[in-house]
Write a protein that holds these residues in place. Structure first.
Motif, short mmCIF file in Angstrom:
data_model
loop_
_atom_site.label_atom_id
_atom_site.label_comp_id
_atom_site.label_asym_id
_atom_site.label_seq_id
_atom_site.Cartn_x
_atom_site.Cartn_y
_atom_site.Cartn_z
N UNK A 29 -1.82 -1.42 5.70
CA UNK A 29 -2.44 -0.32 4.95
C UNK A 29 -3.18 -0.80 3.71
N UNK A 30 -3.86 -1.94 3.84
CA UNK A 30 -4.68 -2.46 2.75
C UNK A 30 -3.94 -3.35 1.76
N UNK A 31 -2.66 -3.62 2.02
CA UNK A 31 -1.93 -4.53 1.14
C UNK A 31 -2.14 -5.98 1.56
N UNK A 54 -15.94 -15.82 -2.25
CA UNK A 54 -16.15 -14.48 -1.69
C UNK A 54 -15.02 -14.08 -0.74
N UNK A 55 -14.48 -15.04 0.01
CA UNK A 55 -13.34 -14.77 0.89
C UNK A 55 -12.13 -14.34 0.05
N UNK A 56 -11.88 -15.05 -1.03
CA UNK A 56 -10.76 -14.74 -1.92
C UNK A 56 -10.91 -13.34 -2.53
N UNK A 57 -12.13 -12.93 -2.82
CA UNK A 57 -12.40 -11.64 -3.49
C UNK A 57 -12.70 -10.49 -2.53
N UNK A 60 -10.43 -4.64 0.52
CA UNK A 60 -9.94 -3.93 1.70
C UNK A 60 -10.86 -2.74 2.01
N UNK A 61 -11.14 -2.54 3.28
CA UNK A 61 -11.90 -1.38 3.72
C UNK A 61 -10.96 -0.21 3.94
N UNK A 62 -9.74 -0.51 4.40
CA UNK A 62 -8.74 0.51 4.68
C UNK A 62 -8.31 1.22 3.39
N UNK A 63 -8.11 0.47 2.33
CA UNK A 63 -7.75 1.01 1.02
C UNK A 63 -8.59 0.28 -0.02
N UNK A 64 -9.83 0.72 -0.25
CA UNK A 64 -10.75 0.00 -1.12
C UNK A 64 -10.37 -0.02 -2.59
N UNK A 71 -10.93 -2.23 -7.76
CA UNK A 71 -11.07 -2.70 -6.37
C UNK A 71 -9.79 -3.34 -5.85
N UNK A 72 -9.43 -3.02 -4.62
CA UNK A 72 -8.25 -3.58 -3.98
C UNK A 72 -8.65 -4.87 -3.26
#
Length: 91
Positions: A29-31, A54-57, A60-64, A71-72
């Motif tokens: 769920x975006x965690x 950019x990968x590290x940052x 989440x699309x599910x819980x932005x 930003x999540x």
């Protein structure tokens, strides 16, 4: 040459001391779910420092957004060090 991400600690100070193998920022769920490795050959490789950063940052699309409205970005809960890796180091 390629770039890899070394993870020192989790945000709470728990030591990880391994490289990122994989991360799914939308899982749980975006965690996010995280996979680390102590083997260079298994580490996720990037073509540039920018790609690794950019990968590290990734957000989440599910819980932005987090509960505080920021930003999540689950992987940013870890203190990292992008590293330059020469091809011969993985052999």
């Amino acid at each position: 040459m390629s770039h890899i991400i070394y993870v020192h600690t989790r945000a709470d100070g728990t030591p990880i001391n391994a490289w990122v193998r994989d991360c799914d920022v939308d899982a749980r769920d975006g965690r996010g779910t995280f996979s680390f490795t102590t083997t260079l050959a298994e580490a996720k490789h990037f073509t540039s420092f920018t790609d690794a950063f950019n990968y590290w940052r990734r957000q989440s699309i599910v819980r932005p957004l987090r509960d505080d409205g920021k930003p999540n970005r689950p992987l940013t809960a870890f203190t990292i060090e992008p590293q330059l890796l020469k091809v011969e180091e993985t052999q």
